[in-house]
Motif scaffolding. Structure first.
Motif, PDB file in Angstrom:
ATOM      1  N   GLY A 145       0.825  -1.148  -0.042  1.00 18.06           N
ATOM      2  CA  GLY A 145       0.037   0.089   0.104  1.00 18.06           C
ATOM      3  C   GLY A 145       0.715   1.164  -0.130  1.00 18.06           C
ATOM      4  O   GLY A 145       1.875   1.279   0.992  1.00 18.06           O
ATOM      5  N   ILE A 181       4.381  -2.236  -2.816  1.00 15.84           N
ATOM      6  CA  ILE A 181       3.302  -2.704  -4.147  1.00 15.84           C
ATOM      7  C   ILE A 181       2.212  -2.039  -3.719  1.00 15.84           C
ATOM      8  O   ILE A 181       1.610  -1.929  -2.658  1.00 15.84           O
ATOM      9  CB  ILE A 181       3.331  -4.175  -3.955  1.00 15.84           C
ATOM     10  CG1 ILE A 181       3.063  -4.917  -2.736  1.00 15.84           C
ATOM     11  CG2 ILE A 181       4.583  -4.975  -4.651  1.00 15.84           C
ATOM     12  CD1 ILE A 181       2.412  -6.172  -2.971  1.00 15.84           C
ATOM     13  N   VAL A 206      -8.699  15.742   2.673  1.00 16.28           N
ATOM     14  CA  VAL A 206      -8.652  15.357   3.885  1.00 16.28           C
ATOM     15  C   VAL A 206      -7.874  16.479   4.821  1.00 16.28           C
ATOM     16  O   VAL A 206      -7.220  17.388   4.077  1.00 16.28           O
ATOM     17  CB  VAL A 206      -7.529  14.027   4.086  1.00 16.28           C
ATOM     18  CG1 VAL A 206      -8.178  12.815   3.616  1.00 16.28           C
ATOM     19  CG2 VAL A 206      -6.390  14.488   3.249  1.00 16.28           C
ATOM     20  N   MET A 221      -6.212  14.558  -1.523  1.00 23.38           N
ATOM     21  CA  MET A 221      -5.731  13.724  -0.860  1.00 23.38           C
ATOM     22  C   MET A 221      -4.758  13.002  -2.133  1.00 23.38           C
ATOM     23  O   MET A 221      -3.731  12.295  -1.994  1.00 23.38           O
ATOM     24  CB  MET A 221      -6.657  12.520  -0.390  1.00 23.38           C
ATOM     25  CG  MET A 221      -6.062  11.277   0.080  1.00 23.38           C
ATOM     26  SD  MET A 221      -7.080  10.232   1.109  1.00 23.38           S
ATOM     27  CE  MET A 221      -6.110   9.071   1.754  1.00 23.38           C
ATOM     28  N   VAL A 277     -19.015   7.237   6.634  1.00 23.22           N
ATOM     29  CA  VAL A 277     -19.035   8.711   6.320  1.00 23.22           C
ATOM     30  C   VAL A 277     -19.538   8.958   5.109  1.00 23.22           C
ATOM     31  O   VAL A 277     -19.059   8.623   3.925  1.00 23.22           O
ATOM     32  CB  VAL A 277     -17.540   9.052   6.565  1.00 23.22           C
ATOM     33  CG1 VAL A 277     -17.563  10.630   6.358  1.00 23.22           C
ATOM     34  CG2 VAL A 277     -16.884   8.728   7.919  1.00 23.22           C
ATOM     35  N   LEU A 300     -19.975  12.567   2.686  1.00 28.60           N
ATOM     36  CA  LEU A 300     -19.715  14.180   2.756  1.00 28.60           C
ATOM     37  C   LEU A 300     -20.650  14.447   1.522  1.00 28.60           C
ATOM     38  O   LEU A 300     -20.282  13.945   0.313  1.00 28.60           O
ATOM     39  CB  LEU A 300     -18.113  14.061   2.198  1.00 28.60           C
ATOM     40  CG  LEU A 300     -17.238  13.317   3.235  1.00 28.60           C
ATOM     41  CD1 LEU A 300     -15.654  13.706   2.959  1.00 28.60           C
ATOM     42  CD2 LEU A 300     -17.371  14.166   4.569  1.00 28.60           C
ATOM     43  N   GLY A 305      -1.425   1.676  10.128  1.00 32.22           N
ATOM     44  CA  GLY A 305      -2.198   2.236   9.462  1.00 32.22           C
ATOM     45  C   GLY A 305      -3.531   1.814   9.650  1.00 32.22           C
ATOM     46  O   GLY A 305      -3.965   1.215  10.804  1.00 32.22           O
ATOM     47  N   ASP A 306      -4.419   2.363   8.920  1.00 33.12           N
ATOM     48  CA  ASP A 306      -6.050   1.668   8.837  1.00 33.12           C
ATOM     49  C   ASP A 306      -5.923   0.223   8.970  1.00 33.12           C
ATOM     50  O   ASP A 306      -6.901  -0.465   9.448  1.00 33.12           O
ATOM     51  CB  ASP A 306      -6.828   2.075   7.566  1.00 33.12           C
ATOM     52  CG  ASP A 306      -7.465   3.611   8.011  1.00 33.12           C
ATOM     53  OD1 ASP A 306      -7.065   4.143   8.828  1.00 33.12           O
ATOM     54  OD2 ASP A 306      -8.311   3.814   7.235  1.00 33.12           O
ATOM     55  N   GLU A 364     -10.218  10.294  12.506  1.00 31.10           N
ATOM     56  CA  GLU A 364      -9.119  10.540  11.516  1.00 31.10           C
ATOM     57  C   GLU A 364      -7.973   9.555  11.682  1.00 31.10           C
ATOM     58  O   GLU A 364      -7.754   9.189  12.887  1.00 31.10           O
ATOM     59  CB  GLU A 364      -8.725  12.008  11.530  1.00 31.10           C
ATOM     60  CG  GLU A 364      -9.999  12.776  11.070  1.00 31.10           C
ATOM     61  CD  GLU A 364      -9.470  14.297  11.212  1.00 31.10           C
ATOM     62  OE1 GLU A 364     -10.460  15.249  10.944  1.00 31.10           O
ATOM     63  OE2 GLU A 364      -8.490  14.680  11.736  1.00 31.10           O
ATOM     64  N   ILE A 414      -4.494   9.584   9.800  1.00 32.71           N
ATOM     65  CA  ILE A 414      -3.373   9.927   8.844  1.00 32.71           C
ATOM     66  C   ILE A 414      -2.173  10.134   9.777  1.00 32.71           C
ATOM     67  O   ILE A 414      -1.074   9.149   9.680  1.00 32.71           O
ATOM     68  CB  ILE A 414      -3.501  11.008   7.874  1.00 32.71           C
ATOM     69  CG1 ILE A 414      -4.294  10.804   6.797  1.00 32.71           C
ATOM     70  CG2 ILE A 414      -2.015  11.441   7.228  1.00 32.71           C
ATOM     71  CD1 ILE A 414      -4.834  11.909   5.921  1.00 32.71           C
TER      72      ILE A 414
HETATM   73  C1  LIG Z   1     -14.783  10.235   4.538  1.00 33.25           C
HETATM   74  C2  LIG Z   1     -13.544  10.069   4.939  1.00 33.25           C
HETATM   75  C3  LIG Z   1     -12.830  11.291   5.654  1.00 33.25           C
HETATM   76  C4  LIG Z   1     -11.543  11.419   6.318  1.00 33.25           C
HETATM   77  N1  LIG Z   1     -10.863  12.405   6.610  1.00 33.25           N
HETATM   78  C5  LIG Z   1      -9.845  12.281   7.134  1.00 33.25           C
HETATM   79  C6  LIG Z   1      -9.000  13.763   7.719  1.00 33.25           C
HETATM   80  O1  LIG Z   1      -9.520  14.606   7.293  1.00 33.25           O
HETATM   81  N2  LIG Z   1      -7.825  13.418   8.377  1.00 33.25           N
HETATM   82  C7  LIG Z   1      -7.240  12.332   8.715  1.00 33.25           C
HETATM   83  O2  LIG Z   1      -6.375  12.069   9.442  1.00 33.25           O
HETATM   84  N3  LIG Z   1      -8.090  11.041   8.194  1.00 33.25           N
HETATM   85  C8  LIG Z   1      -9.083  11.132   7.685  1.00 33.25           C
HETATM   86  N4  LIG Z   1      -9.852   9.879   7.230  1.00 33.25           N
HETATM   87  C9  LIG Z   1      -9.363   8.762   7.482  1.00 33.25           C
HETATM   88  C10 LIG Z   1      -7.963   8.467   6.831  1.00 33.25           C
HETATM   89  O3  LIG Z   1      -8.467   8.656   5.467  1.00 33.25           O
HETATM   90  C11 LIG Z   1      -7.360   7.146   7.103  1.00 33.25           C
HETATM   91  O4  LIG Z   1      -6.995   6.939   8.406  1.00 33.25           O
HETATM   92  C12 LIG Z   1      -5.839   6.988   6.327  1.00 33.25           C
HETATM   93  O5  LIG Z   1      -6.212   7.209   4.790  1.00 33.25           O
HETATM   94  C13 LIG Z   1      -5.264   5.619   6.378  1.00 33.25           C
HETATM   95  O6  LIG Z   1      -4.215   5.534   5.736  1.00 33.25           O
HETATM   96  P1  LIG Z   1      -3.435   4.191   5.054  1.00 33.25           P
HETATM   97  O7  LIG Z   1      -2.474   4.534   4.285  1.00 33.25           O
HETATM   98  O8  LIG Z   1      -3.525   3.239   6.471  1.00 33.25           O
HETATM   99  O9  LIG Z   1      -4.838   3.348   4.184  1.00 33.25           O
HETATM  100  P2  LIG Z   1      -5.609   3.799   2.993  1.00 33.25           P
HETATM  101  O10 LIG Z   1      -5.393   5.132   2.753  1.00 33.25           O
HETATM  102  O11 LIG Z   1      -6.766   3.105   2.867  1.00 33.25           O
HETATM  103  O12 LIG Z   1      -4.478   3.202   1.842  1.00 33.25           O
HETATM  104  C14 LIG Z   1      -4.519   1.760   1.462  1.00 33.25           C
HETATM  105  C15 LIG Z   1      -3.572   1.538   0.304  1.00 33.25           C
HETATM  106  O13 LIG Z   1      -3.591   0.233  -0.064  1.00 33.25           O
HETATM  107  C16 LIG Z   1      -3.690  -0.028  -1.117  1.00 33.25           C
HETATM  108  N5  LIG Z   1      -4.100  -1.545  -1.176  1.00 33.25           N
HETATM  109  C17 LIG Z   1      -5.337  -2.115  -0.667  1.00 33.25           C
HETATM  110  N6  LIG Z   1      -5.213  -3.393  -1.135  1.00 33.25           N
HETATM  111  C18 LIG Z   1      -3.982  -3.790  -1.733  1.00 33.25           C
HETATM  112  C19 LIG Z   1      -3.535  -4.919  -2.134  1.00 33.25           C
HETATM  113  N7  LIG Z   1      -4.095  -5.982  -2.344  1.00 33.25           N
HETATM  114  N8  LIG Z   1      -2.221  -4.955  -2.601  1.00 33.25           N
HETATM  115  C20 LIG Z   1      -1.550  -3.578  -2.765  1.00 33.25           C
HETATM  116  N9  LIG Z   1      -1.997  -2.543  -2.395  1.00 33.25           N
HETATM  117  C21 LIG Z   1      -3.333  -2.352  -1.690  1.00 33.25           C
HETATM  118  C22 LIG Z   1      -4.915   0.876  -1.636  1.00 33.25           C
HETATM  119  O14 LIG Z   1      -4.989   1.002  -3.090  1.00 33.25           O
HETATM  120  C23 LIG Z   1      -4.316   1.911  -0.733  1.00 33.25           C
HETATM  121  O15 LIG Z   1      -3.523   2.878  -1.635  1.00 33.25           O
HETATM  122  C24 LIG Z   1     -10.826   9.855   6.623  1.00 33.25           C
HETATM  123  C25 LIG Z   1     -11.774   9.017   6.254  1.00 33.25           C
HETATM  124  C26 LIG Z   1     -12.918   8.864   5.711  1.00 33.25           C
HETATM  125  C27 LIG Z   1     -13.591   7.718   5.004  1.00 33.25           C
END
Ligand SMILES: Cc1cc2nc3c(=O)[nH]c(=O)nc-3n(C[C@H](O)[C@H](O)[C@H](O)COP(=O)(O)OP(=O)(O)OC[C@H]3O[C@@H](n4cnc5c(N)ncnc54)[C@H](O)[C@@H]3O)c2cc1C
Length: 445
Positions: free
Chosen positions: A9, A31, A46, A97, A183, A185, A273-274, A285, A287
């Motif tokens: 990711g 990847i 975001v 974003m 959520v 928006l 992360g998530d 939130e 990030i």
């Molecule tokens: C509507 C909404 C608004 C938000 N606003 C905010 C905000 O204002 N501020 C804030 O801090 N947080 C906000 N959040 C939360 C925030 O978006 C997440 O906590 C953050 O994006 C998590 O980042 P991450 O990189 O862990 O996961 P993600 O952003 O979900 O990224 C995961 C990545 O993994 C990739 N992936 C998935 N499966 C595979 C696979 N099989 N192989 C390879 N890659 C893969 C995906 O394509 C993606 O690029 C918001 C969430 C939502 C739903």
């Protein structure tokens, strides 16, 4: 090629870690399932707190750059009927974003990381029961890469964490509808005067900017489903009179709203992360709260890779250090909020009116850090206010019981997280205690 680190990711978490590790001189492979044109496109806007750009050494963006959307400093929090607004000051930067994630990807590549897009994780490669690499698909063809440690930054699907066999000791749960906030928006233009930025905690609704030209987002979050969130939005609209607006477009997304796995690490593996449910319990939130963990991950992995051993025991400190820095505070806040949210609409209204819990001071404390830091004087004010409210029948005993139970369970769970075992020994006994407490805390409704 043997990579030091394989990251799954390339969104905010993956790109952040890839840059940290590459800057330390390690060979990093990322990847990413999406193509470069679509990475980070799960929503348009975001926010990141202005102070966090320095705190996490994030690339700063200038007004007018493709990543920059807007900035604001003042925010209000209002009662269920939209009254008694409390002002707080928290400078925020709104970012597009996709554009910002692309910038983070560029910084990771500039530091030496190799990002492969259109590359979707399939499974691990094992040797003698140890992870030694991953298999992934690119345009229908399976490829392999080998590395010393794999970090799952794949977001809510947690594609790698959920693939681990039970014997690796990692929780492999998927998020259920009760474990996420749905959520919605609404990107809107208000037809007359633009309203201020305001949140209504009872309704889990808010108005925030969407661009620098006065466009706004009217948002709502709710557990269970988008349909339920829509229903809650209707209820909110009945309670709070908003000026007329026109909806330009709608975005939907989910954010984890549950406790993280008890351990983030297994042999040659880390969840982040998530994918590890590291979102803030007060607003969903995730990030920068993920970056708090990822800085620890990078620090611990640096030593482990140098010493040629990324076993569970060797990287266990990721758990203990995270719990000390943020995990215990988040567990406390999650417990308190889960119970406090059971108060009725009229009780919330009364709290706002009398500055009990929802005071500018308390809301400022919530903005300031993961744990709500309050003085003895503030506690006495809250307790006095609550007792007074019971006496005049504004507050039910059931709500008081829930509030007290939240505080009691919050204190217990925080203490337990601060006493997380220093090594995997003692972990099973710790899990039993944690399970018992979380069962009592329950899930946010
Ligand atoms: C509507 C909404 C608004 C938000 N606003 C905010 C905000 O204002 N501020 C804030 O801090 N947080 C906000 N959040 C939360 C925030 O978006 C997440 O906590 C953050 O994006 C998590 O980042 P991450 O990189 O862990 O996961 P993600 O952003 O979900 O990224 C995961 C990545 O993994 C990739 N992936 C998935 N499966 C595979 C696979 N099989 N192989 C390879 N890659 C893969 C995906 O394509 C993606 O690029 C918001 C969430 C939502 C739903």
């Amino acid at each position: 090629m043997l990579y030091d680190v394989i990251v799954i990711g390339a969104s905010t978490s993956g790109a952040f870690l890839a840059k940290l590790m590459a800057k330390k001189g390690f060979i990093v492979k990322v990847i990413e399932k999406a193509d470069a044109e679509n990475v980070g496109r799960k929503m348009d806007i975001v926010h990141i707190a202005k102070q966090d750009f320095d705190r996490y050494h994030l690339p700063k963006v200038k007004k007018g750059s493709p990543e920059w959307a807007f900035e604001f400093e003042e925010n209000y929090t209002a009662s269920p009927s939209g009254n008694y607004p409390k002002k707080s000051f928290a400078p925020m930067v709104g970012l597009h974003m996709h554009e910002y994630v692309s910038l983070m990807n560029k910084k990771a590549v500039a530091a030496g990381a190799d990002i492969e897009y259109n590359a979707s994780f399939n499974d691990f490669i094992y040797k003698d029961d140890k992870i030694v690499g991953v298999r992934y698909d690119v345009a229908g063809e399976e490829k392999e890469c080998f590395g010393k440690v794999v970090v799952d930054c794949s977001g809510i699907p947690a594609v790698a964490r959920r693939k681990l066999p039970d014997k690796m000791g990692m929780e492999t749960f998927s998020l259920t509808p009760e474990d996420m906030f749905y959520v919605i928006l609404y990107y809107v233009d208000f037809l007359g005067e633009k309203p201020i930025n305001v949140g209504w905690p009872y309704h889990k609704s808010w108005i925030a900017p969407s661009d620098s030209k006065g466009g706004k987002i009217v948002g709502i979050g709710a557990c269970h489903s988008y349909e339920y969130a829509e229903k809650m939005f209707e209820r909110f609209r009945k309670d709070v009179a908003l000026p007329a607006y026109e909806v330009k477009r709608t975005e939907r997304g989910t954010t984890p709203y549950t406790r993280p796995p008890y351990t983030f690490v297994a042999d040659n593996f880390v969840a982040a992360g998530d994918a590890a449910c590291l979102t803030k319990p007060n607003n969903g939130e995730g990030i920068t709260s993920s970056m708090t963990q990822l800085e620890i991950v990078a620090d611990v992995l640096e030593k482990a890779i140098m010493e040629g051993d990324c076993s569970r025991e060797k990287i266990w400190a990721i758990n203990t250090r995270y719990n000390n820095v943020q995990g215990a505070d988040f567990a406390f806040t999650r417990a308190v909020l889960t119970k406090a949210i059971t108060a009725t609409k009229w009780e919330f209204e009364y709290f706002f009116k009398k500055d009990i819990i929802f005071s500018e001071k308390m809301l400022g404390a919530v903005n300031a850090g993961p744990e709500i830091k309050i003085s003895i004087g503030d506690i006495l004010h809250i307790v006095g206010g609550i007792l007074g409210a019971i006496l005049i029948g504004k507050l039910s005993l059931k709500t008081v019981k829930n509030l007290l139970s939240g505080l009691r369970l919050g204190a217990k769970v925080k203490k337990l997280y601060l006493a997380f075992p220093e090594t995997p020994d003692g972990y099973d006994a710790w899990v039993k205690k944690a399970d018992k407490l979380w069962n009592k805390i329950g899930k946010m409704q």
